[in-house]
Design a protein around this motif. Sequence first.
Motif, mmCIF file in Angstrom:
data_model
loop_
_atom_site.group_PDB
_atom_site.id
_atom_site.type_symbol
_atom_site.label_atom_id
_atom_site.label_comp_id
_atom_site.label_asym_id
_atom_site.label_seq_id
_atom_site.Cartn_x
_atom_site.Cartn_y
_atom_site.Cartn_z
ATOM 1 N N THR A 155 0.820 -1.230 0.000
ATOM 2 C CA THR A 155 0.000 0.000 0.000
ATOM 3 C C THR A 155 0.851 1.277 0.000
ATOM 4 O O THR A 155 2.008 1.256 0.422
ATOM 5 C CB THR A 155 -0.934 -0.013 1.228
ATOM 6 N N TRP A 157 1.326 5.734 0.636
ATOM 7 C CA TRP A 157 1.366 6.606 1.811
ATOM 8 C C TRP A 157 0.256 7.649 1.837
ATOM 9 O O TRP A 157 0.098 8.361 2.827
ATOM 10 C CB TRP A 157 2.719 7.336 1.887
ATOM 11 N N LYS A 181 2.445 -4.847 3.604
ATOM 12 C CA LYS A 181 3.669 -4.040 3.509
ATOM 13 C C LYS A 181 3.245 -2.590 3.304
ATOM 14 O O LYS A 181 2.917 -2.170 2.191
ATOM 15 C CB LYS A 181 4.492 -4.532 2.309
ATOM 16 N N GLU A 184 6.945 3.096 3.175
ATOM 17 C CA GLU A 184 8.017 3.495 4.100
ATOM 18 C C GLU A 184 7.885 4.954 4.566
ATOM 19 O O GLU A 184 8.467 5.347 5.553
ATOM 20 C CB GLU A 184 9.401 3.247 3.468
ATOM 21 N N GLY A 234 -0.540 1.695 -5.801
ATOM 22 C CA GLY A 234 0.650 2.528 -5.886
ATOM 23 C C GLY A 234 0.867 2.988 -7.313
ATOM 24 O O GLY A 234 -0.098 3.129 -8.085
ATOM 25 N N SER A 235 2.137 3.164 -7.665
ATOM 26 C CA SER A 235 2.434 3.804 -8.949
ATOM 27 C C SER A 235 2.611 2.780 -10.073
ATOM 28 O O SER A 235 2.850 1.587 -9.821
ATOM 29 C CB SER A 235 3.716 4.635 -8.803
ATOM 30 N N THR A 238 6.105 0.823 -10.200
ATOM 31 C CA THR A 238 6.187 -0.250 -9.199
ATOM 32 C C THR A 238 5.301 -1.421 -9.605
ATOM 33 O O THR A 238 5.678 -2.590 -9.439
ATOM 34 C CB THR A 238 5.777 0.271 -7.804
ATOM 35 N N LEU A 257 -3.816 1.753 -9.530
ATOM 36 C CA LEU A 257 -2.667 2.614 -9.847
ATOM 37 C C LEU A 257 -3.058 4.080 -9.977
ATOM 38 O O LEU A 257 -4.080 4.508 -9.460
ATOM 39 C CB LEU A 257 -1.988 2.072 -11.102
ATOM 40 N N CYS A 289 -5.388 9.599 -5.684
ATOM 41 C CA CYS A 289 -5.316 8.936 -6.991
ATOM 42 C C CYS A 289 -6.503 9.311 -7.873
ATOM 43 O O CYS A 289 -6.370 9.423 -9.087
ATOM 44 C CB CYS A 289 -5.252 7.430 -6.814
ATOM 45 N N GLU A 384 0.806 11.992 -14.159
ATOM 46 C CA GLU A 384 0.293 12.239 -12.804
ATOM 47 C C GLU A 384 1.336 12.997 -11.982
ATOM 48 O O GLU A 384 2.481 12.561 -11.868
ATOM 49 C CB GLU A 384 0.003 10.897 -12.140
HETATM 50 P P1 NAD Z 1 4.858 3.543 -4.990
HETATM 51 O O1 NAD Z 1 4.537 2.663 -6.143
HETATM 52 O O2 NAD Z 1 6.151 4.246 -4.983
HETATM 53 O O3 NAD Z 1 4.818 2.705 -3.624
HETATM 54 C C1 NAD Z 1 3.680 1.995 -3.203
HETATM 55 C C2 NAD Z 1 4.125 0.834 -2.340
HETATM 56 O O4 NAD Z 1 4.890 -0.067 -3.129
HETATM 57 C C3 NAD Z 1 4.985 1.219 -1.149
HETATM 58 O O5 NAD Z 1 4.612 0.433 -0.045
HETATM 59 C C4 NAD Z 1 6.379 0.834 -1.616
HETATM 60 O O6 NAD Z 1 7.255 0.535 -0.571
HETATM 61 C C5 NAD Z 1 6.075 -0.414 -2.413
HETATM 62 N N1 NAD Z 1 7.112 -0.802 -3.373
HETATM 63 C C6 NAD Z 1 8.027 -0.004 -4.006
HETATM 64 N N2 NAD Z 1 8.808 -0.762 -4.812
HETATM 65 C C7 NAD Z 1 8.390 -2.048 -4.702
HETATM 66 C C8 NAD Z 1 8.782 -3.276 -5.292
HETATM 67 N N3 NAD Z 1 9.792 -3.362 -6.169
HETATM 68 N N4 NAD Z 1 8.121 -4.396 -4.940
HETATM 69 C C9 NAD Z 1 7.096 -4.354 -4.065
HETATM 70 N N5 NAD Z 1 6.670 -3.206 -3.471
HETATM 71 C C10 NAD Z 1 7.309 -2.069 -3.791
HETATM 72 O O7 NAD Z 1 3.633 4.532 -4.871
HETATM 73 P P2 NAD Z 1 3.472 5.751 -3.834
HETATM 74 O O8 NAD Z 1 4.330 6.869 -4.287
HETATM 75 O O9 NAD Z 1 3.621 5.225 -2.451
HETATM 76 O O10 NAD Z 1 1.937 6.102 -4.043
HETATM 77 C C11 NAD Z 1 1.475 7.013 -4.968
HETATM 78 C C12 NAD Z 1 0.850 6.300 -6.141
HETATM 79 O O11 NAD Z 1 -0.213 5.468 -5.716
HETATM 80 C C13 NAD Z 1 0.224 7.280 -7.119
HETATM 81 O O12 NAD Z 1 0.518 6.872 -8.428
HETATM 82 C C14 NAD Z 1 -1.269 7.136 -6.837
HETATM 83 O O13 NAD Z 1 -2.112 7.505 -7.889
HETATM 84 C C15 NAD Z 1 -1.362 5.692 -6.513
HETATM 85 N N6 NAD Z 1 -2.602 5.414 -5.773
HETATM 86 C C16 NAD Z 1 -3.594 4.707 -6.388
HETATM 87 C C17 NAD Z 1 -4.783 4.454 -5.717
HETATM 88 C C18 NAD Z 1 -5.878 3.672 -6.378
HETATM 89 O O14 NAD Z 1 -6.745 3.186 -5.655
HETATM 90 N N7 NAD Z 1 -5.912 3.537 -7.692
HETATM 91 C C19 NAD Z 1 -4.962 4.936 -4.422
HETATM 92 C C20 NAD Z 1 -3.938 5.663 -3.837
HETATM 93 C C21 NAD Z 1 -2.754 5.888 -4.518
#
Ligand code: NAD
Length: 487
Positions: A155, A157, A181, A184, A234-235, A238, A257, A289, A384
């Motif tokens: 998830t 942040w 997880k 961070e 997340g993004s 990732t 995403l 998001c 984004e």
């Molecule tokens: P991120 O992808 O950088 O990180 C998200 C999570 O992935 C963190 O816990 C991180 O530690 C983990 N991570 C990073 N590298 C990894 C790997 N190689 N393997 C496994 N886990 C790994 O995203 P962020 O910057 O924390 O969050 C922002 C993004 O999340 C934005 O793009 C946003 O739009 C998206 N988001 C989407 C939704 C949705 O429901 N669609 C909701 C909230 C946020």
Amino acid sequence: MTEHTLTVAGVAVDTRHWIGGRRVASAETFTDVSPIDGSVIGEISRGTALEAAAAVAAAKAAFPAWAATSRAERARILHAVADGVEKRIEELSIVETTDNGALLRSHRRGVMPRVAHNFRFFADWLLKLEHEDFETRGHTNHVSWDPAGPSVLITPWNAPLMLATWKVAPALAAGNTVVLKPAEWSPLTASLLADIAAEAGLPAGVLNVVQGYGSEVGDALTSHPDLRRISFTGSVPTARRIAESAAGNLTPLSLELGGKSPLLVFADADLDLAVDLAVEQYDNAGQVCLAATRFLVEESVAEEFTRRFVEKAATLTQGDPRHETTDIGPNIHPRQLEKIDAFVQRALAAGARAVIGGHRKDTQYYAPTLLTDVAQDSEIVQEEVFGPVLTLQTFSTEEEAVRLANDTRFGLAATLATADAERAERVTAQLVAGTVWVNCFFVRDLQAPFGGSRHSGVGREGGTWSFDFYCDVKNTVTAPNGWKNHG
Ligand code: NAD
């Protein structure tokens, strides 16, 4: 209290992982910083492949008993978790605000009650989950949702506990065991959730929490052969890494995403409502998001819309998220601020005009920004930003509005402001988006399907869709008079 306990705004938070019903420390730590003022909150256990493997092993060991636990008993424990969340709303709220900088009043009144609701909703949905039996040439078809196995939930942040429990609750309800997880940059409330779940009687190993950098624990979690599901929010970059890592075992993935969602304002719209919807996009300092970050406004009302938007945006208060009167808090991390500012400066250099904002306020806060004179194929329209940065473009026909709305690689959400119901229906049918809001924004029901199209995600969660993902759905076909010749 141990050397591994932090006191955050008066609340004790354990900084270690939670694995198999025990606190486990790593040799190394990472530093958790508050976005409110950049101050150090403390040191958190920095997971490695070792702790990741231990957590999956604990989830695997706990799975048979949890999967065999009756639906009624699983639901009872999830309601007890919800009770625990409700008792600690104040504590969870202040810890979350300190850790991720989102508004304290939102946490108290909206987010944390919703966290409790995540558990109650999926507990109740589990109890009524069924598909009517149906017949094929006298044979009976019976559909069941079987627990799938250990699941890794990863998830971000921007809404840490809300987004974590939106996955944890249905996964546990489904009878799966979980390794969570958290991000961070906001690790604390996941640790409190582990305490609450243990107090509520969730058996050891059913919920595990591994802290640390995704780049360090990620692969060990997502490539594990004992894993049966991965749900990630997340993004996009990732998500690609995780999909590659999961590919060896063909582990089913749910990916939620990013987005670059439009707000379409037609000339017939109630402009006051349209402006209210537009200003809402600065919520959580733009780190949402679903945010409608691209305003597409019909040419004939664009000037008036912009004038009223600027007027309304000027009434927003930016500052300390713990204050009751604050509307916009800080961004999560100085690195995120640098990223936001780089986007804006590149857009300005390419010819964009800042109607408001266009600069940082300091190292933690970014001025709410609206950019015009932006080209459809420019970076600021296509990518984004994840900060309080919005763009405004105009259109002159409905067809053009739909074309601009759909012309990015994302498809998470879209918002429409129009007084014409037929237009709303026509336009909605053509939009590529997992959620469309008509004359409203951010109304979310847990039984609705949620997810994105294109690069905004893979799959849907919510209500039965969550159980379809977290379970192995089985169809059992029984012959007519099936028992006649079998004693
Ligand atoms: P991120 O992808 O950088 O990180 C998200 C999570 O992935 C963190 O816990 C991180 O530690 C983990 N991570 C990073 N590298 C990894 C790997 N190689 N393997 C496994 N886990 C790994 O995203 P962020 O910057 O924390 O969050 C922002 C993004 O999340 C934005 O793009 C946003 O739009 C998206 N988001 C989407 C939704 C949705 O429901 N669609 C909701 C909230 C946020």
